[in-house]
Design a protein around this motif. Structure first.
Motif, mmCIF file in Angstrom:
data_model
loop_
_atom_site.group_PDB
_atom_site.id
_atom_site.type_symbol
_atom_site.label_atom_id
_atom_site.label_comp_id
_atom_site.label_asym_id
_atom_site.label_seq_id
_atom_site.Cartn_x
_atom_site.Cartn_y
_atom_site.Cartn_z
ATOM 1 N N ALA A 1 8.311 -1.294 -22.564
ATOM 2 C CA ALA A 1 8.657 -0.649 -21.294
ATOM 3 C C ALA A 1 7.881 -1.289 -20.153
ATOM 4 O O ALA A 1 6.800 -1.850 -20.335
ATOM 5 N N LEU A 2 8.449 -1.192 -18.967
ATOM 6 C CA LEU A 2 7.756 -1.645 -17.767
ATOM 7 C C LEU A 2 6.654 -0.651 -17.405
ATOM 8 O O LEU A 2 6.796 0.551 -17.646
ATOM 9 N N PRO A 3 5.578 -1.127 -16.827
ATOM 10 C CA PRO A 3 4.545 -0.187 -16.364
ATOM 11 C C PRO A 3 5.032 0.617 -15.167
ATOM 12 O O PRO A 3 6.009 0.237 -14.499
ATOM 13 N N ASP A 4 4.373 1.697 -14.895
ATOM 14 C CA ASP A 4 4.678 2.502 -13.712
ATOM 15 C C ASP A 4 4.162 1.753 -12.486
ATOM 16 O O ASP A 4 2.951 1.623 -12.286
ATOM 17 N N ILE A 5 5.074 1.235 -11.687
ATOM 18 C CA ILE A 5 4.654 0.427 -10.538
ATOM 19 C C ILE A 5 4.550 1.252 -9.258
ATOM 20 O O ILE A 5 4.344 0.699 -8.177
ATOM 21 N N SER A 6 4.681 2.565 -9.387
ATOM 22 C CA SER A 6 4.571 3.413 -8.192
ATOM 23 C C SER A 6 3.161 3.345 -7.605
ATOM 24 O O SER A 6 2.964 3.632 -6.424
ATOM 25 N N GLN A 7 2.192 2.955 -8.444
ATOM 26 C CA GLN A 7 0.811 2.863 -7.979
ATOM 27 C C GLN A 7 0.505 1.520 -7.317
ATOM 28 O O GLN A 7 -0.601 1.314 -6.801
ATOM 29 N N VAL A 8 1.474 0.617 -7.337
ATOM 30 C CA VAL A 8 1.259 -0.729 -6.800
ATOM 31 C C VAL A 8 1.610 -0.775 -5.327
ATOM 32 O O VAL A 8 2.607 -0.178 -4.883
ATOM 33 N N ASP A 9 0.808 -1.466 -4.567
ATOM 34 C CA ASP A 9 1.043 -1.655 -3.133
ATOM 35 C C ASP A 9 2.461 -2.175 -2.917
ATOM 36 O O ASP A 9 2.864 -3.184 -3.487
ATOM 37 N N ALA A 10 3.220 -1.496 -2.073
ATOM 38 C CA ALA A 10 4.615 -1.867 -1.833
ATOM 39 C C ALA A 10 4.750 -3.290 -1.304
ATOM 40 O O ALA A 10 5.775 -3.950 -1.518
#
Length: 442
Positions: A179-188
């Motif tokens: 699965a892909l990691p949760d990228i919601s925590q990554v700077d847009a």
């Protein structure tokens, strides 16, 4: 849940991917997510000291097409490709920190700039797992150490063949990805859309001149992994391999050579996959000098890679491996050479083809290189940089190795080699068809 990063470099495929397979094993053992990424270094967009960018329009087009296709293949396995624009040494530590990832898997590339990026990532505290996977034969399987590599290709080939060194079997395409990691925590700012990312790499759609020997804009010649695997199957479904040695010095059209170099340069087709198909062909239709010559040329490609393992940065000095002084750059002659306006019809036809299509036959590459070095007394690094900018099948190992070879600054004990334009014209374009095609003969 921890995250891993897979960094695609010159390996834009899912089949026969040792580095990716190792990342998958790690992810399975540690229950980690996996983020596939590609970094487009803006250094490719900057002008060289000769006034042109390192990556020209034709190269940009095939790269963007291949990245788009790779994303499509990843989606089928439940993943996606994140394409970033920036230097890996700057972007990847930021991304890893925000994902709480410390492990990166990628291809090993034995060229100075590529090695420097990996070193910088390691110095930033990341664990970078590199795997060698761009050659037909693995260096560990050779009957000598890299430091003992023969300085003459024929000696290398003979030792390899006497020892019966065979390619390892190509690895299958994964059936699924983590699965892909949760990228919601990554700077847009680090997460542009694929469309926006590809538009930065390739802001304008480019098509080759209709006279091209490789129409990368057509479905039959897609430079992507899907296109490469399809082309490989179609090539060996014909008898072209059985007559390759007789046709390989052709100049016009698709069928005179294999054209595998386009896919090999992007890593969208594995050399072991090509050899696997070649062996199947020979089992069904028999071996001959032509089928052997395909193996022979894959070995030449390997040799340039192994030279990097032996000599490294010395191959990137202006004087190469020699002590001869580099001639002064003849700017006016260089402009005439790259524009196809030297007044030598044979050479000018080739240089016009290169600019208009991003492709040039091996025969003509040797001829234009010889003319630049010997007839125009040019400096080989400028011309090598022009090839890097233009060729859709640009390969850092082969480009450096071939230019050093032609300029007499590599390992060949015979020194530099000059091709007579008059003799070459007579031998390979006696009827003038090639020169007329590119408007240098009326």
């Amino acid at each position: 849940m921890s995250a891993l990063i897979y960094w695609f470099r010159q390996d834009l495929r899912l089949h026969d991917q040792p580095a990716l397979q190792q990342a998958l094993l790690h992810a399975a053992k540690t229950n980690s997510t996996l983020l596939p990424i590609y970094c487009h270094d803006p250094m490719q967009d900057a002008p060289t000291r000769w006034g042109f960018v390192r990556m020209g329009a034709h190269r940009r087009q095939v790269l963007a097409d291949s990245l788009y296709d790779l994303d499509q293949q990843l989606q089928k396995l439940g993943s996606r490709l994140l394409v970033l624009t920036g230097k890996p040494r700057q972007l990847l530590p930021q991304l890893a920190k925000q994902l709480q990832a410390s492990q990166i898997y990628c291809e090993d590339i034995a060229a100075p700039e590529e090695q420097d990026e990996v070193r910088a990532l390691t110095q930033a505290g990341l664990s970078v797992h590199t795997h060698w996977q761009s050659s037909l034969l693995h260096p560990a399987d050779l009957p000598f150490q890299a430091s003992e590599l023969p300085d003459v290709f024929s000696s290398f080939r003979q030792k390899v063949e006497r020892a019966k060194v065979a390619p390892r079997r190509p690895l299958a395409t994964p059936s699924r990805l983590p699965a892909l990691p949760d990228i919601s925590q990554v700077d847009a700012a680090l997460l542009p859309s694929l469309k926006n990312s590809l538009s930065k790499i390739n802001p304008t759609q480019t098509q080759p001149d209709a006279r091209t020997a490789f129409a990368y804009n057509l479905p039959s010649c897609r430079a992507s992994e899907v296109g490469g695997l399809d082309y490989l199957q179609r090539y060996f479904a014909t008898d072209k391999a059985s007559s390759y040695k007789e046709t390989r010095n052709g100049l016009i059209g698709l069928d005179y050579s294999t054209k595998f170099s386009i896919w090999l340069s992007l890593g969208t087709l594995s050399p072991r996959q090509i050899d696997d198909a070649l062996q199947d062909y020979e089992e069904e239709y028999g071996e001959n000098d032509s089928t052997y010559w395909i193996w022979f040329e894959l070995l030449w490609r390997d040799y340039f890679r192994m030279l990097h393992l032996k000599y490294g940065r010395r191959l990137y000095r202006a004087r190469g491996l020699s002590d001869h002084k580099l001639p002064k750059h003849p700017a006016e002659n260089f402009q005439r050479w790259i524009s196809g306006e030297t007044g030598q019809p044979w050479i000018d036809a080739a240089m016009r083809e290169l600019s208009a299509t991003g492709y040039l036959s091996n025969r003509m590459r040797q001829n234009v290189a010889s003319f630049w070095v010997h007839d125009l007394q040019g400096d080989w690094p400028a011309a090598a940089a022009w090839f890097e900018s233009q060729l859709i099948d640009y390969d850092v190992y082969s480009n450096q190795g071939n230019w050093l070879y032609l300029a007499g600054r590599g390992t060949d004990p015979r020194g530099s080699r000059r091709f007579s334009p008059e003799k070459q014209t007579k031998d390979y374009d006696a009827d003038g068809a090639y020169r007329r095609l590119w408007g240098t003969l009326r």
